[in-house]
Design an enzyme around this catalytic site. Structure first.
Site, PDB file in Angstrom:
ATOM      1  N   GLU A   1      11.666   8.372   1.807  1.00  0.00           N
ATOM      2  CA  GLU A   1      12.211   8.324   0.592  1.00  0.00           C
ATOM      3  C   GLU A   1      13.133   9.528   0.399  1.00  0.00           C
ATOM      4  O   GLU A   1      14.311   9.477  -0.411  1.00  0.00           O
ATOM      5  CB  GLU A   1      11.029   8.135  -0.309  1.00  0.00           C
ATOM      6  CG  GLU A   1      10.387   6.773  -0.569  1.00  0.00           C
ATOM      7  CD  GLU A   1       9.226   6.721  -1.300  1.00  0.00           C
ATOM      8  OE1 GLU A   1       9.270   5.830  -2.256  1.00  0.00           O
ATOM      9  OE2 GLU A   1       8.247   7.544  -1.029  1.00  0.00           O
TER      10      GLU A   1
ATOM     11  N   GLY B   1       6.967   8.841   1.935  1.00  0.00           N
ATOM     12  CA  GLY B   1       8.042  10.008   1.403  1.00  0.00           C
ATOM     13  C   GLY B   1       8.846  10.484   2.070  1.00  0.00           C
ATOM     14  O   GLY B   1       9.943  10.977   1.466  1.00  0.00           O
TER      15      GLY B   1
ATOM     16  N   GLU C   1       3.109   2.104   2.845  1.00  0.00           N
ATOM     17  CA  GLU C   1       2.466   2.426   1.689  1.00  0.00           C
ATOM     18  C   GLU C   1       1.496   1.475   1.412  1.00  0.00           C
ATOM     19  O   GLU C   1       0.228   1.527   0.991  1.00  0.00           O
ATOM     20  CB  GLU C   1       3.121   2.746   0.429  1.00  0.00           C
ATOM     21  CG  GLU C   1       3.806   4.272   0.341  1.00  0.00           C
ATOM     22  CD  GLU C   1       5.125   4.528   0.980  1.00  0.00           C
ATOM     23  OE1 GLU C   1       5.648   5.252   0.814  1.00  0.00           O
ATOM     24  OE2 GLU C   1       5.472   3.451   1.839  1.00  0.00           O
TER      25      GLU C   1
ATOM     26  N   ALA D   1       3.738  11.678   2.363  1.00  0.00           N
ATOM     27  CA  ALA D   1       3.288  12.483   1.574  1.00  0.00           C
ATOM     28  C   ALA D   1       1.804  12.677   2.151  1.00  0.00           C
ATOM     29  O   ALA D   1       1.298  12.268   2.998  1.00  0.00           O
ATOM     30  CB  ALA D   1       3.192  11.671   0.287  1.00  0.00           C
TER      31      ALA D   1
END
Length: 260
Positions: free
Chosen positions: A115, A112, A135, A66
């Site tokens: 994910e 992300g 993360e 992200a």
């Protein structure tokens, strides 16, 4: 919608979405998530699109994570809203899309990015791909479904280790874990995915839609996957695809599914 961070190529009932932010290693920001939502929604509603492939531009990254610069100063409330909106508009949306989605992981798939790949119906990786959920090294946890989908795919213990160490695994280990279905060279990645997409396209889009729904139900805490399967199985009997498929089998010919 005018796309700034993605582009779409369509050919032979196949759509390929490429995330195109090479200077950011294709990192997901709000704009990109919004564009992906619109793209997936429009393609899913297009009867001519039978399979979707998603990949990243270049040879370094699928999605490197992200875009941290967007949320580094968020409050608790804003953090929750970020995760909820992302899951609703992209990650859960892709997982439950009725059109099959293949992730072509062409490099780093981190945070992300991994994910997003896990939200797809299955994954193919290039041999140079690296995957991880880093993360906790930033003082946060995966917020786009990573703590749920990774254990489902590779088991609780391995998922716990990957998340807690914030480490990366290579494509061979990802294959051994069951995180990806296939590993091929960088050059072979898209042709290989296109070949699989062609095999999928030969089958009933209606039946595939029901199959996706039934499989996903088995991983939902508030759904009975067996009951969903029974209902979906029965629904298939009322479709033109079922009539065509069974007729073709009995007549010893290739089915030509109408997709109704």
């Amino acid at each position: 919608m005018d796309f700034e961070n993605i582009y779409i190529e369509e050919e032979n009932n196949l759509a390929t979405i490429t995330i195109n932010r090479p200077k950011k290693l294709n990192a997901l920001n709000k704009r990109t998530i919004e564009e992906l939502h619109v793209a997936f929604k429009e393609l899913d509603e297009d009867e001519d699109t039978k399979v979707i492939i998603i990949t990243g531009s270049g040879e370094k990254a699928f999605v490197a994570g992200a875009d941290i610069s967007e949320f580094s100063n968020y409050s608790v409330k804003e953090g929750r809203q970020l995760a909820a909106a992302g899951q609703r508009n992209l990650f859960d949306f892709v997982e439950n899309l009725s059109t099959p989605v293949i992730a072509a992981i062409n490099g780093f798939a981190l945070g992300g990015g991994l994910e997003l790949a896990m939200a797809c119906h299955f994954r193919v990786a290039s041999s140079n791909a690296r995957m991880g959920l880093p993360e906790v090294s930033l003082g946060v946890i995966p917020g786009y479904g990573g703590t749920q989908r990774l254990p489902q795919l590779i088991g609780k213990g391995r998922a716990m280790e990957m998340i807690m160490t914030a480490g990366m695994i290579d494509s061979d280990k990802a294959f051994g874990y069951g995180l990806v279905n296939h590993v091929v060279s960088q050059e072979e990645l898209l042709p290989f995915c296109i070949k699989i997409a062609g095999r999928i396209s030969n089958n009933s889009t209606v039946a595939i839609k029901h199959a996706i729904k039934a499989v996903n139900a088995g991983f939902m805490y508030d759904a009975d996957g067996y009951s969903v399967e029974i209902d979906a199985f029965g629904s298939c009997f009322g479709t033109d695809d079922f009539k065509e498929g069974t007729s073709a089998f009995l007549e010893k010919r290739k089915a030509d599914f109408p997709g109704s």
